[in-house]
Design a protein around this motif. Structure first.
Motif, mmCIF file in Angstrom:
data_model
loop_
_atom_site.group_PDB
_atom_site.id
_atom_site.type_symbol
_atom_site.label_atom_id
_atom_site.label_comp_id
_atom_site.label_asym_id
_atom_site.label_seq_id
_atom_site.Cartn_x
_atom_site.Cartn_y
_atom_site.Cartn_z
ATOM 1 N N THR A 49 0.838 -1.196 0.000
ATOM 2 C CA THR A 49 0.000 0.000 0.000
ATOM 3 C C THR A 49 0.880 1.256 0.000
ATOM 4 O OG1 THR A 49 -0.055 0.161 2.420
ATOM 5 C CG2 THR A 49 -1.797 -1.171 1.366
ATOM 6 N N GLU A 50 0.265 2.367 -0.328
ATOM 7 C CA GLU A 50 0.988 3.651 -0.290
ATOM 8 C C GLU A 50 1.453 3.965 1.134
ATOM 9 O OE1 GLU A 50 1.988 5.727 -2.635
ATOM 10 O OE2 GLU A 50 1.058 4.628 -4.294
ATOM 11 N N GLU A 51 0.619 3.638 2.122
ATOM 12 C CA GLU A 51 0.965 3.895 3.515
ATOM 13 C C GLU A 51 2.199 3.087 3.921
ATOM 14 O OE1 GLU A 51 -2.252 2.976 2.561
ATOM 15 O OE2 GLU A 51 -2.956 5.056 2.588
ATOM 16 N N GLU A 52 2.233 1.819 3.509
ATOM 17 C CA GLU A 52 3.388 0.977 3.800
ATOM 18 C C GLU A 52 4.641 1.513 3.095
ATOM 19 O OE1 GLU A 52 4.889 -3.660 3.370
ATOM 20 O OE2 GLU A 52 2.850 -3.158 2.751
ATOM 21 N N ASP A 76 5.249 4.645 2.369
ATOM 22 C CA ASP A 76 5.681 5.826 3.129
ATOM 23 C C ASP A 76 6.447 5.424 4.384
ATOM 24 O OD1 ASP A 76 4.500 7.467 1.236
ATOM 25 O OD2 ASP A 76 2.660 7.777 2.409
ATOM 26 N N GLU A 77 5.965 4.387 5.082
ATOM 27 C CA GLU A 77 6.644 3.911 6.288
ATOM 28 C C GLU A 77 8.043 3.388 5.961
ATOM 29 O OE1 GLU A 77 4.232 0.986 8.289
ATOM 30 O OE2 GLU A 77 2.524 2.359 8.402
ATOM 31 N N GLU A 122 10.388 6.304 5.244
ATOM 32 C CA GLU A 122 10.758 7.009 6.472
ATOM 33 C C GLU A 122 11.782 6.215 7.280
ATOM 34 O OE1 GLU A 122 7.251 8.047 8.685
ATOM 35 O OE2 GLU A 122 6.447 9.218 7.022
ATOM 36 N N VAL A 139 4.894 0.392 -5.086
ATOM 37 C CA VAL A 139 3.689 -0.239 -4.570
ATOM 38 C C VAL A 139 3.213 -1.234 -5.617
ATOM 39 C CG1 VAL A 139 1.316 0.136 -3.820
ATOM 40 C CG2 VAL A 139 3.082 1.809 -3.240
#
Length: 172
Positions: A91-94, A96-97, A100, A112
């Motif tokens: 996912t996009e959230e993963e 981003d994590e 970071e 992704v």
């Protein structure tokens, strides 16, 4: 173009590897920025898991392409030799994590995937990113303009001849 569709998560979990040779002419985006469609890329993609058990693809691309020199506009053979690590997120959230958590100096890309990745798209992307922004010869070969520069007469030479004529007329 050959299609190499993989499930990156299984590919990395099983430490699989795939490689091959692909003509530049089969890679439309790459061929469109080259001087011609000649050349060939040698590539290899290897899957693994990083220390945090995240899927990583090690992508190696090498070969030669013909570019246009931005100084002399002649053909320029450019040798590609690039290695990149591509991490895969669901996912996009993963993604981003992961970005970071990576150290700033690490040269790692994060993509992704919905479970399928076209390997040749990754190879072509890597080749395009490895090209110089402005291709140039170290020293450009002779061009037709060089001959023009040598044959051109200096304006001061014409003045010198005129001065000789004027001096010759004064002495008579």
């Amino acid at each position: 173009m050959n299609s190499y569709l993989i499930d990156p998560f299984g590919f990395c979990k099983n430490s699989e590897s795939i490689g091959g040779h692909t003509p530049v002419s089969e890679l439309e985006r790459l061929a469109s920025v080259c001087a011609d469609r000649s050349g060939e890329l040698i590539w290899k993609v290897s899957g693994s898991l990083d220390n945090h058990q995240r899927p990583c693809l090690l992508l190696k691309v090498a070969g030669s392409v013909n570019l246009v020199c931005q100084r002399c506009l002649d053909s320029l053979v450019y040798e590609l030799d690039s290695t990149t690590t591509v991490m895969v997120a669901k996912t996009e959230e993963e993604a981003d994590e992961i970005e970071e958590s990576l150290e700033d100096e690490e040269a790692v890309e994060v993509i992704v995937s919905d479970g399928k990745v076209e390997v040749m798209d990754l190879v072509e992307d890597e080749a395009l990113l490895a090209l110089p922004l402005s291709a140039r010869h170290g020293i450009c070969p002779d061009s037709s303009m060089d001959g023009w520069k040598e044959k051109r007469e200096s304006p001061f030479a014409a003045l010198k001849e005129l001065a000789k004529k004027v001096d010759g007329q004064k002495n008579e």
